[in-house]
Design an enzyme around this catalytic site. Structure first.
Site, PDB file in Angstrom:
ATOM      1  N   LEU A  19       0.844  -1.203   0.000  1.00 32.37           N
ATOM      2  CA  LEU A  19       0.000   0.000   0.000  1.00 32.37           C
ATOM      3  C   LEU A  19       0.878   1.251   0.000  1.00 32.37           C
ATOM      4  O   LEU A  19       0.610   2.219  -0.707  1.00 32.37           O
ATOM      5  CB  LEU A  19      -0.944   0.009   1.209  1.00 32.37           C
ATOM      6  CG  LEU A  19      -1.925   1.182   1.237  1.00 32.37           C
ATOM      7  CD1 LEU A  19      -2.847   1.164   0.023  1.00 32.37           C
ATOM      8  CD2 LEU A  19      -2.771   1.194   2.507  1.00 32.37           C
ATOM      9  N   ASN A 122       1.975   5.172  18.461  1.00 33.17           N
ATOM     10  CA  ASN A 122       2.812   5.950  17.560  1.00 33.17           C
ATOM     11  C   ASN A 122       2.156   6.090  16.183  1.00 33.17           C
ATOM     12  O   ASN A 122       2.798   6.436  15.210  1.00 33.17           O
ATOM     13  CB  ASN A 122       4.161   5.225  17.443  1.00 33.17           C
ATOM     14  CG  ASN A 122       5.258   6.204  17.155  1.00 33.17           C
ATOM     15  OD1 ASN A 122       5.017   7.396  16.939  1.00 33.17           O
ATOM     16  ND2 ASN A 122       6.478   5.719  17.113  1.00 33.17           N
ATOM     17  N   ILE A 434      18.899  21.990  15.555  1.00 28.15           N
ATOM     18  CA  ILE A 434      18.433  20.902  16.423  1.00 28.15           C
ATOM     19  C   ILE A 434      19.266  19.636  16.257  1.00 28.15           C
ATOM     20  O   ILE A 434      19.151  18.700  17.039  1.00 28.15           O
ATOM     21  CB  ILE A 434      16.931  20.637  16.169  1.00 28.15           C
ATOM     22  CG1 ILE A 434      16.132  21.932  16.347  1.00 28.15           C
ATOM     23  CG2 ILE A 434      16.364  19.567  17.080  1.00 28.15           C
ATOM     24  CD1 ILE A 434      16.323  22.622  17.682  1.00 28.15           C
ATOM     25  N   SER A 436      20.178  17.570  12.994  1.00 23.96           N
ATOM     26  CA  SER A 436      20.437  17.001  11.672  1.00 23.96           C
ATOM     27  C   SER A 436      20.477  18.097  10.612  1.00 23.96           C
ATOM     28  O   SER A 436      19.781  19.112  10.712  1.00 23.96           O
ATOM     29  CB  SER A 436      19.353  15.986  11.325  1.00 23.96           C
ATOM     30  OG  SER A 436      18.090  16.573  11.397  1.00 23.96           O
ATOM     31  N   GLU A 487      24.591  14.815  11.870  1.00 25.22           N
ATOM     32  CA  GLU A 487      23.988  13.472  11.901  1.00 25.22           C
ATOM     33  C   GLU A 487      23.945  12.707  10.574  1.00 25.22           C
ATOM     34  O   GLU A 487      23.010  11.935  10.345  1.00 25.22           O
ATOM     35  CB  GLU A 487      22.566  13.537  12.498  1.00 25.22           C
ATOM     36  CG  GLU A 487      22.510  14.185  13.869  1.00 25.22           C
ATOM     37  CD  GLU A 487      21.099  14.225  14.479  1.00 25.22           C
ATOM     38  OE1 GLU A 487      20.238  13.451  14.056  1.00 25.22           O
ATOM     39  OE2 GLU A 487      20.886  15.056  15.384  1.00 25.22           O
ATOM     40  N   CYS A 519       5.854   4.204   7.364  1.00 29.28           N
ATOM     41  CA  CYS A 519       5.928   3.093   8.312  1.00 29.28           C
ATOM     42  C   CYS A 519       7.197   3.223   9.141  1.00 29.28           C
ATOM     43  O   CYS A 519       8.151   3.847   8.708  1.00 29.28           O
ATOM     44  CB  CYS A 519       6.010   1.769   7.564  1.00 29.28           C
ATOM     45  SG  CYS A 519       4.581   1.467   6.547  1.00 29.28           S
ATOM     46  N   HIS A 697       8.959  21.676   8.921  1.00 27.85           N
ATOM     47  CA  HIS A 697       8.181  20.710   8.143  1.00 27.85           C
ATOM     48  C   HIS A 697       7.648  21.310   6.854  1.00 27.85           C
ATOM     49  O   HIS A 697       7.157  20.603   5.994  1.00 27.85           O
ATOM     50  CB  HIS A 697       7.026  20.158   8.994  1.00 27.85           C
ATOM     51  CG  HIS A 697       7.532  19.457  10.213  1.00 27.85           C
ATOM     52  ND1 HIS A 697       7.647  20.095  11.426  1.00 27.85           N
ATOM     53  CD2 HIS A 697       8.017  18.211  10.390  1.00 27.85           C
ATOM     54  CE1 HIS A 697       8.165  19.252  12.301  1.00 27.85           C
ATOM     55  NE2 HIS A 697       8.398  18.102  11.699  1.00 27.85           N
TER      56      HIS A 697
HETATM   57  N1  GLN Z   1      18.413  15.646  16.704  1.00 34.15           N
HETATM   58  C1  GLN Z   1      17.330  15.173  15.919  1.00 34.15           C
HETATM   59  C2  GLN Z   1      17.370  15.820  14.541  1.00 34.15           C
HETATM   60  O1  GLN Z   1      17.759  16.918  14.423  1.00 34.15           O
HETATM   61  C3  GLN Z   1      15.999  15.472  16.574  1.00 34.15           C
HETATM   62  C4  GLN Z   1      14.851  14.855  15.823  1.00 34.15           C
HETATM   63  C5  GLN Z   1      13.485  15.052  16.455  1.00 34.15           C
HETATM   64  O2  GLN Z   1      13.271  15.929  17.225  1.00 34.15           O
HETATM   65  N2  GLN Z   1      12.518  14.262  16.106  1.00 34.15           N
HETATM   66  O3  GLN Z   1      17.009  15.229  13.565  1.00 34.15           O
HETATM   67 ZN    ZN Z   2      12.054  17.696  16.841  1.00 35.31          ZN
END
Ligand code: GLN
Ligand code: ZN
Length: 760
Positions: A19, A122, A434, A436, A487, A519, A697
């Protein structure tokens, strides 16, 4: 037969995630609607066949969803947000996808509906939107079509629908404020119509899910159950009211007087006494007992259930047995797994095996199968308990020796902060990210090639270092104050760490739907957890050699690793979290010894692990906070500890966030226009805080002015000495162009505010 079996729902993603791939191909115009519909049909056929082949008495229909089962109801009752409607368009799958994903076509440009977590799982559902004076009609007849489909194949069919009250509870009012419960009256007729249609098809039972019955409900909501089910009830079809994810003791007064024919309760998550059930519940109800865990992958202790249910048979002549909740949250078929040893594999049950468990249990109870089958089935459970794979005496000893001073920093924040300010020499409004940076296709290919042993360790390390170099270079060019390595070596923030920890195993195909076509493949915690070697130290250390600015190292916290894995069930979650915490504590210390002065421990799942009922919150929060502190408190005063949180309402748990006693928290707020900040009007957050200033996002580039305005707003509530400037989450899903432009604006906005501040 006295005891029947059924399940509450089956995974719909397909044995090989068909799917997912079909949806993504359809969205990128690689396949036609006709192809997509066919793939959906094949999945349903195969799901029903699996259920019957495993020995279930009926198939569950209506659990299939093209994107999400809450969205199914929005479609069914024609609750389509006006921005997703196109003039004169008849409801179709594209309407459904517009609601779920938004749209950027010439015909329609609109943002997606919000998505949020389904109870404490989740899985994410699409949040229904309600407006004042809204009208509904029975417009999307998927439930009838799929029932017909299954009937035509000769199956005994039990359709399932999400109930109207839970549906309303999960939605949000938009525009003029009103009580959404007022809409109930208009939604009920559609359920009546569906039930009438189903009864015409000679369907005997319908399962209506009302999982909110496990929550603490306001009085009016609770009472609405009686009103609603009196109206929905018909003598032409039997209603099985399904509750799950907890028990319903506190709502029993209402439940017991509802005009329904059956009641499903979750005996895994709920605290029920099977010996008392007969007295507790209305004798007229057919009880469906959720004995097989739908939320975890362990083989069920069928002997234990057999003994208890055998006793229960003396009290009730007939009842059903079932999964605790839908199997949506469990992977599909254990037999696909080739990489697990037979020994380890024998401990688990995935969806298909869980259907088999129900079949074995019901047949033995009905004297159709010898009890020996049960003995055979549970043999591996005993082998598991005594396996030396799971027990690590050193870890258990360390847990027993945890002392209060291990979960407390040496000095309080005021003292630490002074030392850190001197040490790190950061400007006011320090800028950071943050963790990555963009995960380009190059990076992903590199990791896959390494995993498949197509490239050597040396080549892999060299290439990762090149990516880190580039990340540092870009950050220096942009002028950020606290840098990260970016990262590139991480696939997923939980899987990456668990691969380096003893006590976890990994599946190849253990996929579980997270939302729509997405997923996740949670690792499985099978034993005591310990760290084999340092995990991240080499990368952070390398990054620090490339710059004079401080590097912030990145770890995933113990609660998040626990929440996003399948936990073992023979010890408490608290114990598991502390084991992970001790492993991470060693990592934190190694980072500090390697010369890293800032360490971020991400806990995006802290809020999500919160139990559904307030009554249980304190217990959870207490061990969750302690586990975090067990990792973070090992450092000197001069080392700055950060944490990051996202995707949730923090207000409920703010005092626990304060208890974490981190030096800096970066937190998502930008999507709600810094709504969270209002909270700081009355609540003084004592340490440093970086409320995210733009939404990572979205591909949109935030303007300088927009960010400045947000910072000005933030400064109303947070003293300038405490405020940090950062995006609201990691940048891995963005492109480099988007990332550079957005960060550039973030930094210019910060400089502008700094200038204004100094002028004063
Ligand atoms: N340190 C992670 C990143 O920057 C944090 C990810 C998250 O908050 N979901 O991707
Ligand atoms: Zn986050």
């Amino acid at each position: 037969m006295a005891i029947k079996n059924h399940i509450l729902g089956f995974p719909r993603i397909g044995l090989h995630r068909e799917l997912k791939f079909a949806l993504e191909d359809y969205w990128s115009n690689k396949i036609t609607l006709h192809d997509l519909l066919n793939i959906g049909k094949k999945i349903r056929y195969s799901n029903w066949k699996s259920q019957i082949d495993s020995g279930l008495d009926c198939v569950t229909v209506g659990d299939f969803a093209w994107y999400d089962h809450v969205l199914n109801i929005s479609m069914m009752i024609n609750n389509i947000p006006s921005r997703h409607q196109i003039d004169k368009e008849k409801l179709n799958l594209d309407t459904l996808f517009r609601i779920a994903r938004g749209s950027k076509s010439i015909k329609k440009n609109c943002s997606a509906s919000e998505m949020t977590k389904w109870f404490n799982t989740n899985y994410h559902y699409i949040v229904p939107e309600f407006v004042h004076n809204q009208e509904f009609c029975f417009s999307w007849k998927q439930i009838l079509e799929e029932t017909d489909e299954a009937l035509s194949l000769g199956y005994t069919v039990k359709p399932v629908l999400l109930g109207p009250i839970t549906y309303l509870w999960l939605g949000k009012v938009k525009g003029i404020h009103f009580n959404k419960l007022d809409l109930l009256e208009k939604i009920i007729p559609i359920y009546q119509e569906v039930l009438a249609e189903l009864s015409k098809r000679q369907v005997k039972w319908i399962q209506i899910d009302e999982p909110i019955l496990v929550l603490d409900l306001p009085k009016r909501w609770k009472q609405s159950f009686v009103y609603t089910y009196k109206k929905i009830y018909t003598n032409k079809i039997k209603i099985l009211l399904a509750t799950y994810f907890g028990d319903i003791h506190h709502n029993m007064d209402i439940v017991n007087i509802l005009p329904v024919n059956g009641l499903h309760i979750d005996l895994v998550a709920g605290k029920y006494d099977l010996m008392k059930l007969d007295d507790d519940f209305n004798k007229k109800f057919l009880l469906s007992l959720g004995v097989i865990n739908g939320r975890n992958i362990w083989k069920a202790d069928l002997l234990n259930w057999f003994t208890q249910l055998k006793f229960f048979m003396k009290l009730r002549k007939t009842f059903w047995i079932s999964t605790s909740c839908s199997l949506l949250h469990t992977p599909l078929d254990l037999s696909l797994e080739n990489n697990l040893t037979d020994f380890v594999k024998s401990w688990f049950s995935f969806s298909i095996q869980k259907c088999l468990e129900l079949s074995i249990l019901s047949r033995v109870l009905n004297n159709k199968l010898h009890i020996e089958e049960i003995h055979q089935w549970i043999k591996p459970i005993d082998a598991y308990k005594s396996s030396n794979i799971i027990n690590n005496i050193a870890v258990q000893k360390r847990i027993l020796q945890i002392s209060p001073d291990q979960i407390k920093r040496n000095s309080n924040f005021t003292i630490r902060s002074k030392i850190q300010k001197l040490n790190l020499n950061l400007p006011i409004l320090p800028t950071t990210t943050i963790g990555s940076f963009p995960q380009t296709s190059d990076i992903r290919k590199l990791r896959i090639d390494y995993k498949n042993k197509k490239i050597s360790q040396l080549d892999y390390d060299t290439s990762i270092k090149e990516h880190i170099k580039n990340n540092i270079l870009q950050q220096e060019k942009l002028g950020l104050d606290v840098l990260v390595h970016g990262e590139p070596e991480r696939n997923d923030m939980v899987e990456y760490f668990s691969e380096y920890l003893e006590g976890f195993v990994f599946t190849q195909y253990g996929w579980v739907q997270s939302y729509g076509s997405r997923c996740v493949k949670p690792p499985i915690i099978v034993g005591d957890i310990s760290r084999i070697t340092p995990i991240t130290v080499m990368w952070s250390k390398f990054a620090q050699t490339l710059t004079n600015k401080p590097i912030k190292a990145m770890l995933t916290g113990p609660v998040t690793i626990l929440c996003w894995s399948f936990p073992r069930e023979d010890i408490s979650k608290e114990n598991i979290a502390k084991q992970i915490a001790l492993a991470l504590r060693d990592e934190v210390l190694d980072l500090e010894n390697a010369g890293i002065n800032i360490i971020q421990i991400d806990e995006p799942a802290l809020r999500e692990g919160l139990p559904l009922r307030k009554y249980d919150w304190n217990d959870y929060l207490s061990w969750a906070v302690k586990s975090f502190q067990l990792c973070s408190s090992v450092v000197k005063d001069s080392t700055q500890i950060h944490t990051h949180m996202c995707y949730c309402e923090f207000n409920d748990i703010m005092s626990s966030i304060v208890d974490l006693d981190v030096d800096v928290i970066t937190i998502e707020t930008s999507r709600s226009d810094m709504e969270l900040l209002e909270f700081f009007k009355t609540f003084k957050y004592p340490n440093d805080i970086g409320p995210g200033v733009y939404d990572i996002h979205s591909p949109n580039i935030p303007s300088i002015n927009w960010i400045e305005q947000l910072l000005i707003k933030a400064l109303k509530y947070i003293p300038i000495q405490q405020l940090w400037v950062n995006p609201d989450c990691g940048l891995k899903t963005r492109t480099w162009t988007e990332t550079s432009l957005a960060l550039q604006n973030m930094i210019t906005a910060t400089m502008n505010i700094r200038k204004k501040f100094f002028k004063k």
